[in-house]
Design a protein around this motif. Structure first.
Motif, mmCIF file in Angstrom:
data_model
loop_
_atom_site.group_PDB
_atom_site.id
_atom_site.type_symbol
_atom_site.label_atom_id
_atom_site.label_comp_id
_atom_site.label_asym_id
_atom_site.label_seq_id
_atom_site.Cartn_x
_atom_site.Cartn_y
_atom_site.Cartn_z
ATOM 1 N N ASN A 1 0.860 -1.197 0.000
ATOM 2 C CA ASN A 1 0.000 0.000 0.000
ATOM 3 C C ASN A 1 0.895 1.246 0.000
ATOM 4 O OD1 ASN A 1 0.577 0.804 2.788
ATOM 5 N ND2 ASN A 1 -0.707 -0.925 3.388
ATOM 6 N N ALA A 2 0.268 2.404 -0.125
ATOM 7 C CA ALA A 2 1.055 3.641 -0.216
ATOM 8 C C ALA A 2 1.560 4.104 1.141
ATOM 9 C CB ALA A 2 0.205 4.739 -0.856
ATOM 10 N N THR A 3 0.830 3.772 2.196
ATOM 11 C CA THR A 3 1.232 4.237 3.524
ATOM 12 C C THR A 3 2.562 3.601 3.922
ATOM 13 O OG1 THR A 3 -1.102 4.439 4.071
ATOM 14 C CG2 THR A 3 0.430 4.453 5.913
ATOM 15 N N THR B 1 -4.552 17.028 3.395
ATOM 16 C CA THR B 1 -4.264 15.787 2.680
ATOM 17 C C THR B 1 -4.776 14.636 3.533
ATOM 18 O OG1 THR B 1 -2.570 14.505 1.509
ATOM 19 C CG2 THR B 1 -1.936 15.375 3.641
ATOM 20 N N PHE B 2 -4.664 13.421 3.004
ATOM 21 C CA PHE B 2 -5.158 12.261 3.755
ATOM 22 C C PHE B 2 -4.263 12.047 4.986
ATOM 23 C CE2 PHE B 2 -5.801 7.524 4.143
ATOM 24 C CZ PHE B 2 -7.107 7.619 4.581
ATOM 25 N N SER C 1 -3.110 9.592 6.509
ATOM 26 C CA SER C 1 -2.111 8.515 6.576
ATOM 27 C C SER C 1 -0.683 9.051 6.603
ATOM 28 C CB SER C 1 -2.274 7.568 5.385
ATOM 29 O OG SER C 1 -2.065 8.261 4.177
ATOM 30 N N THR D 1 1.504 16.710 -1.590
ATOM 31 C CA THR D 1 0.465 15.869 -2.216
ATOM 32 C C THR D 1 -0.109 16.534 -3.463
ATOM 33 O OG1 THR D 1 -0.143 15.144 -0.002
ATOM 34 C CG2 THR D 1 -1.708 14.646 -1.756
ATOM 35 N N ASP E 1 3.405 12.722 -2.690
ATOM 36 C CA ASP E 1 2.291 11.795 -2.501
ATOM 37 C C ASP E 1 1.426 11.947 -3.747
ATOM 38 O OD1 ASP E 1 -0.180 10.689 -1.994
ATOM 39 O OD2 ASP E 1 -0.221 11.282 0.111
ATOM 40 N N ALA F 1 -0.885 9.780 -4.641
ATOM 41 C CA ALA F 1 -1.962 8.794 -4.451
ATOM 42 C C ALA F 1 -3.145 9.041 -5.385
ATOM 43 C CB ALA F 1 -2.428 8.806 -3.003
ATOM 44 N N HIS F 2 -3.421 10.334 -5.666
ATOM 45 C CA HIS F 2 -4.599 10.674 -6.480
ATOM 46 C C HIS F 2 -4.259 10.868 -7.953
ATOM 47 C CE1 HIS F 2 -6.634 12.884 -2.820
ATOM 48 N NE2 HIS F 2 -6.480 11.591 -2.631
ATOM 49 N N SER G 1 -0.992 5.480 -4.551
ATOM 50 C CA SER G 1 -1.809 4.461 -3.873
ATOM 51 C C SER G 1 -2.570 3.693 -4.950
ATOM 52 C CB SER G 1 -2.816 5.113 -2.927
ATOM 53 O OG SER G 1 -3.743 4.128 -2.503
ATOM 54 N N HIS H 1 -5.013 1.666 -4.033
ATOM 55 C CA HIS H 1 -6.202 1.218 -3.293
ATOM 56 C C HIS H 1 -7.403 1.151 -4.240
ATOM 57 C CE1 HIS H 1 -9.677 1.785 -0.530
ATOM 58 N NE2 HIS H 1 -8.998 0.862 0.133
ATOM 59 N N LYS I 1 -9.059 4.107 -6.001
ATOM 60 C CA LYS I 1 -8.253 5.040 -6.793
ATOM 61 C C LYS I 1 -8.518 4.869 -8.303
ATOM 62 C CE LYS I 1 -6.112 6.930 -3.296
ATOM 63 N NZ LYS I 1 -7.069 6.709 -2.212
ATOM 64 N N GLY J 1 -2.598 -1.660 -2.761
ATOM 65 C CA GLY J 1 -1.252 -1.629 -3.322
ATOM 66 C C GLY J 1 -0.673 -0.238 -3.255
HETATM 67 C C1 LIG Z 1 -3.671 11.459 -0.625
HETATM 68 C C2 LIG Z 1 -3.498 10.067 -0.089
HETATM 69 N N1 LIG Z 1 -2.302 9.702 0.398
HETATM 70 C C3 LIG Z 1 -2.090 8.453 0.878
HETATM 71 C C4 LIG Z 1 -3.097 7.519 0.906
HETATM 72 C C5 LIG Z 1 -2.828 6.177 1.499
HETATM 73 O O1 LIG Z 1 -2.871 5.170 0.519
HETATM 74 P P1 LIG Z 1 -2.992 3.642 0.897
HETATM 75 O O2 LIG Z 1 -4.416 3.396 1.283
HETATM 76 O O3 LIG Z 1 -2.607 2.910 -0.345
HETATM 77 O O4 LIG Z 1 -2.055 3.363 2.025
HETATM 78 C C6 LIG Z 1 -4.352 7.849 0.407
HETATM 79 C C7 LIG Z 1 -5.413 6.835 0.430
HETATM 80 O O5 LIG Z 1 -6.569 7.035 0.328
HETATM 81 C C8 LIG Z 1 -4.569 9.158 -0.100
HETATM 82 O O6 LIG Z 1 -5.764 9.529 -0.577
#
Ligand SMILES: Cc1ncc(COP(=O)(O)O)c(C=O)c1O
Length: 407
Positions: free
Chosen positions: A87-89, A111-112, A114, A156, A182, A184-185, A206, A208, A211, A218
């Motif tokens: 995963n991205a985290t 931002t998220f 995580s 991000t 980041d 992720a988006h 990410s 996920h 996404k 992943g």
């Molecule tokens: C901006 C952002 N960063 C990081 C993440 C974390 O990703 P992951 O769920 O793959 O760990 C997300 C997940 O929704 C996200 O939206």
């Protein structure tokens, strides 16, 4: 989320206040409409890959599908190294370890959560920064918070729109610290002449299920730094460089063959997915045009945005309803719109305690957290449901005063 197949809807008139589910009527939709319902590829294509996996009995540990997906992503994104993770985290954790980051890390609060959590769990101190009017990390605010303790910046590409990459890179170069994105988006997006994926020290996507491009779960790190990529490959697999040779501390951050198969299937159809999401976004743009107090975020064409997110800003005084009141109207109708990134990293435990102690003030972030609403979008949304949601919102806008009085 189970595969619900075609989602049934209930048609209902919207002419009186009592037609709203909030006031007792049946909901507009018989089943929930979620923000970013996952894209599902052709089942037969996935099954064919599964047959091969079963044949090989090679389910994980850098299997052939993971290797193929890494090769294809590196080509597609035009970046020398693509490293898949669980995963991205966790990918962010590996990158922080791989770059040897210590001390404070600057990041947007908008931002998220995580990112702030992961930095904290790694023993780093997240330093929340303000965003600009574009909802993206503000390089000037960032520059003002750099100190000798600053170890890195994690920016991000919120809603897939690229940050001011040149501005952030210039200030990180001057401070002598790495810049990590980041992303992720941001799969499929572009900044100037390159796809997102080859900027900064590393970019993290990410994969996920929610996404634009996904592998159920992943993460993906892309980088031009071969040494970093090699370290990530070690640390995602307990630090093993051979069957019984450990080079360094590592974790289990591997992607399985099943997840890689999903990624391969989705990569094959990414442009179709993006086109479908763009059409959904355009449906909202047309359906919400002229509604005072609702501004749909429309990415600039040169971003090549994946259009996966339908992001609205609600101006309470112009609409006559607060963002949260509109959210209540929608939820009652089974339209599960979402507030993002509510309440903001700097206002979320455990980070809130430091915000209060330091008196940190991020007014623009607070304003976005108070007025942004995401509507159900992405390629798996249906054009007819977009039309109904827009009709519902227009009705709520027309009845704003009466709704407010009854709430
Ligand atoms: C901006 C952002 N960063 C990081 C993440 C974390 O990703 P992951 O769920 O793959 O760990 C997300 C997940 O929704 C996200 O939206």
């Amino acid at each position: 989320m189970p595969d619900t197949g075609p989602l049934p809807s209930t048609d209902k008139p919207l002419s009186r206040l009592d037609d709203l589910a909030l006031f007792g009527a049946p909901p507009l939709f018989g089943t929930p409409r979620h923000v970013n319902r996952p894209q599902a590829p052709e089942r037969a294509v996935f099954d064919a890959l599964m047959d091969d996996v079963w044949q090989r009995r090679w389910f994980t540990n850098d299997g052939p599908l993971v290797q193929e997906l890494e090769r294809r992503l590196s080509d597609w994104l035009d970046v020398p190294h693509a490293v898949l993770t669980c995963n991205a985290t966790i990918a962010l954790d590996l990158v922080m370890q791989g770059l040897g980051i210590e001390g404070e890390v600057l990041l947007p609060s908008y931002t998220f959560i995580s990112t702030a959590h992961m930095l904290t769990l790694r023993g780093l101190t997240p330093v929340f920064c303000e965003v600009g009017p574009d909802m993206l990390l503000d390089p000037e605010d960032c520059a003002a918070r750099i100190t000798p303790r600053t170890g890195a910046v994690v920016a991000t590409h919120v809603w897939g729109s690229p940050c001011d990459i040149d501005g952030l890179q210039a200030l990180c170069d001057e401070a002598g610290i790495p810049l990590i994105f980041d992303a992720a988006h941001a799969f499929g997006g572009r900044y100037k002449e390159h796809r997102i994926g080859r900027f900064g020290a590393a970019e993290i996507f990410s994969l996920h299920a929610t996404k634009a491009f996904h592998a159920c779960e992943g993460g993906l790190v892309t980088t031009c730094d071969g040494d970093l990529a090699a370290r990530l490959r070690l640390t995602r697999n307990f630090g093993f460089s051979g069957s019984d040779r450990v080079e360094c501390a590592g974790i289990n951050a591997k992607m399985s063959e099943l997840h890689a198969a999903m990624g391969l299937c989705n990569l094959d159809v990414f442009e179709q997915t993006r086109a479908a999401a763009r059409a959904i976004h355009a449906g909202y743009r047309d359906g919400l045009a002229g509604v005072a107090g609702i501004t749909l975020k429309c990415p600039a064409p040169e971003e090549d945005n994946n259009h996966h997110y339908v992001v609205c800003e609600i101006d309470e005084s112009a609409l006559g309803l607060s963002r949260d009141a509109l959210l209540s109207v929608l939820s009652a109708e089974n339209v599960f719109a979402r507030r993002y990134f509510f309440p903001g990293g700097h206002r979320s435990p455990p980070h809130l305690a430091r915000t209060e102690a330091s008196g940190l003030s991020l007014p623009r972030t607070d304003a976005f957290c108070g007025r942004v609403l995401l509507l159900p979008g992405g390629s798996a949304a249906q054009p007819d449901e977009v039309a109904r949601i827009c009709t519902l919102i227009r009705f709520a806008a027309a009845q704003a005063e009466a709704i407010r009085d009854r709430l």
